[in-house]
Design a protein around this motif. Structure first.
Motif: not given
Length: 139
Positions: A26-55
């Protein structure tokens, strides 16, 4: 046959070594990979959290209260999905190192089943028909 304590030591050492290798990777990841991981984490969290009313939101309602274990499952799924997505992001300048493109019919799916059943895991049984159809009404 080795003593149980030496077997346990070997397993513990192996697990520690694997964890060390994972952190090093994980320490060898580029900034693009870290940014992609953070962005995808947020998108998945919202995509699951909104319809299930966890958010909490005005779009969806929930008559059955959220189970306490739904939040850790939701967070863990979001983080793991983000890490998975980031593995498909190439660091800059490595396009030629990827090798030739796959032949027709050999193209692998990038989505797979990653998190496909998670909404049914965190949604209430009454609101998620797939939650009762897939494992059966008994759970």
């Amino acid at each position: 046959m080795p003593a149980p304590s030496s077997s346990l030591r070997r397993i513990t050492s192996s697990a520690r070594s694997t964890g060390t290798h994972a952190v090093a990777a994980l320490r060898m990841w580029s900034a693009r990979q870290v940014l992609a991981a953070v962005a995808a984490t947020v998108v998945v969290a919202v995509t699951i959290g909104v319809p299930t009313v966890l958010i909490p939101n005005p779009l969806f309602g929930r008559e059955i209260p959220v189970e306490p274990w739904s939040y850790p499952v939701w967070v863990l799924t979001s983080v793991l999905a983000g890490l998975l997505v980031a593995t498909y992001v190439r660091p800059r300048g490595t396009a030629e190192a990827a090798g030739p493109p796959p032949a027709d019919g050999e193209r692998a799916s990038r989505a797979g089943m990653a998190g496909g059943l998670t909404p049914s895991a965190v949604a209430p049984r009454a609101a998620a028909p797939s939650a009762t159809t897939l494992p059966g009404p008994g759970g």
